[in-house]
Design a protein around this motif. Structure first.
Motif, PDB file in Angstrom:
ATOM      1  N   ALA A  39       0.834  -1.207   0.000  1.00 50.86           N
ATOM      2  CA  ALA A  39       0.000   0.000   0.000  1.00 50.86           C
ATOM      3  C   ALA A  39       0.869   1.258   0.000  1.00 50.86           C
ATOM      4  N   TYR A  40       1.905   1.252   0.836  1.00 48.79           N
ATOM      5  CA  TYR A  40       2.799   2.411   0.875  1.00 48.79           C
ATOM      6  C   TYR A  40       3.606   2.502  -0.419  1.00 48.79           C
ATOM      7  N   VAL A  87       2.546   1.702  -3.414  1.00 47.65           N
ATOM      8  CA  VAL A  87       1.687   2.322  -4.428  1.00 47.65           C
ATOM      9  C   VAL A  87       1.695   3.842  -4.249  1.00 47.65           C
ATOM     10  N   HIS A  88       1.585   4.285  -2.987  1.00 45.73           N
ATOM     11  CA  HIS A  88       1.655   5.723  -2.694  1.00 45.73           C
ATOM     12  C   HIS A  88       3.004   6.296  -3.144  1.00 45.73           C
ATOM     13  N   SER A  89       4.077   5.577  -2.846  1.00 41.55           N
ATOM     14  CA  SER A  89       5.422   6.045  -3.210  1.00 41.55           C
ATOM     15  C   SER A  89       5.618   6.089  -4.718  1.00 41.55           C
ATOM     16  N   SER A  90       4.970   5.157  -5.434  1.00 41.76           N
ATOM     17  CA  SER A  90       5.084   5.139  -6.890  1.00 41.76           C
ATOM     18  C   SER A  90       4.564   6.434  -7.496  1.00 41.76           C
ATOM     19  N   PHE A  91       3.438   6.920  -6.957  1.00 40.74           N
ATOM     20  CA  PHE A  91       2.891   8.197  -7.426  1.00 40.74           C
ATOM     21  C   PHE A  91       3.757   9.361  -6.956  1.00 40.74           C
ATOM     22  N   GLU A  92       4.227   9.279  -5.720  1.00 43.18           N
ATOM     23  CA  GLU A  92       5.048  10.361  -5.167  1.00 43.18           C
ATOM     24  C   GLU A  92       6.358  10.500  -5.914  1.00 43.18           C
ATOM     25  N   GLU A  93       6.939   9.374  -6.335  1.00 44.74           N
ATOM     26  CA  GLU A  93       8.212   9.388  -7.051  1.00 44.74           C
ATOM     27  C   GLU A  93       8.036   9.468  -8.568  1.00 44.74           C
ATOM     28  N   ARG A 133      14.156   9.056   3.192  1.00 42.30           N
ATOM     29  CA  ARG A 133      12.855   8.982   2.504  1.00 42.30           C
ATOM     30  C   ARG A 133      12.995   8.345   1.143  1.00 42.30           C
ATOM     31  N   ASN A 171      10.973   4.976   0.263  1.00 44.36           N
ATOM     32  CA  ASN A 171      10.047   4.986  -0.875  1.00 44.36           C
ATOM     33  C   ASN A 171      10.389   3.920  -1.900  1.00 44.36           C
ATOM     34  N   SER A 192       9.837   0.334  -0.655  1.00 42.44           N
ATOM     35  CA  SER A 192       8.413  -0.013  -0.662  1.00 42.44           C
ATOM     36  C   SER A 192       7.925  -0.276  -2.087  1.00 42.44           C
TER      37      SER A 192
END
Length: 228
Positions: free
Chosen positions: A163-164, A166-172, A194, A198, A201
């Protein structure tokens, strides 16, 4: 665990960590990036030498779905790493500045794209070996018994990492990094910690996805055999 297996695990672990560090170009700077890249190249060569028997056995034995997929991923990872390393040497400005390259834009793009794709393929590659890695860790730690609580806890941890991730994929902006043209890479203002969290994860997505996809394939094959 014998020494050879321990050496393999340490070699692969160090190579994985250094590949992550090499990806943090705007954090480390060019000189460290190139030095780390050379060390990764050496470790990758060692990795392939230690697993040279695998190449000899590619055409031997039974080729089920799992094995065909593994052969494809491993060969794709090899090609990606070779392209990344060759382009790295050609565009080097600190360790190999004597190599004359007039227009290196295409080479830079090859290097950047193969680095990000290699990162994803590496995670899938690890996913194929995840059972072996877990079993080796169990032997090292002396864990021989099964535990329902430990299993549930690890699965919750896997869900959290994915889950994190997936969030990191968008953030990066991983989608852009994999498909959009950028010969100079991508600037990121992440801190070192960080950045590592990221990207670890994000790796977790593909390691877990591969591991459980293989479990599903194995169950389907077992059901097919039982019906015969």
């Amino acid at each position: 665990m014998n020494r050879k297996m321990l050496f393999r695990l340490v070699n692969d672990l160090v190579m994985t960590v250094l590949m992550l560090i090499a990806m943090a170009y705007y954090i480390t700077g060019n000189m460290i990036h190139e030095v780390v890249g050379v060390v990764v190249l050496v470790l990758f060569i060692v990795h392939n030498l230690l697993n040279r028997r695998w190449y000899k056995a590619i055409l031997k034995g039974k080729h089920n779905v799992r094995r065909i997929l593994q052969i494809g991923i491993n060969l794709l990872f090899l090609v990606t790493m070779v392209l990344m390393m060759m382009s790295a040497v050609l565009i080097s400005s600190d360790l190999f500045p004597f190599i004359p390259i007039n227009n290196d834009m295409v080479l830079r793009q090859i290097h950047v794209q193969t680095a990000y794709w290699g990162f994803i393929i590496m995670a899938v590659h690890i996913g194929f070996s995840w059972v072996m890695i877990i079993n080796s860790v169990r032997r090292m730690t002396g864990i021989t018994s099964t535990s329902c609580i430990r299993t549930i806890g690890l699965r919750f941890l896997a869900v959290f990492i994915v889950a994190y991730g997936v969030h990191s994929s968008f953030e990066e902006d991983m989608g852009y990094k994999l498909f959009i043209y950028s010969p100079f890479g991508w600037f990121n203002d992440d801190s070192t910690i960080r950045f590592l969290i990221n990207h670890l994860s994000i790796m977790g997505i593909y390691i877990c996805g591969t591991h459980y996809a293989l479990k599903f394939i194995q169950r389907q094959e077992q059901r097919a055999v039982q019906k015969i």
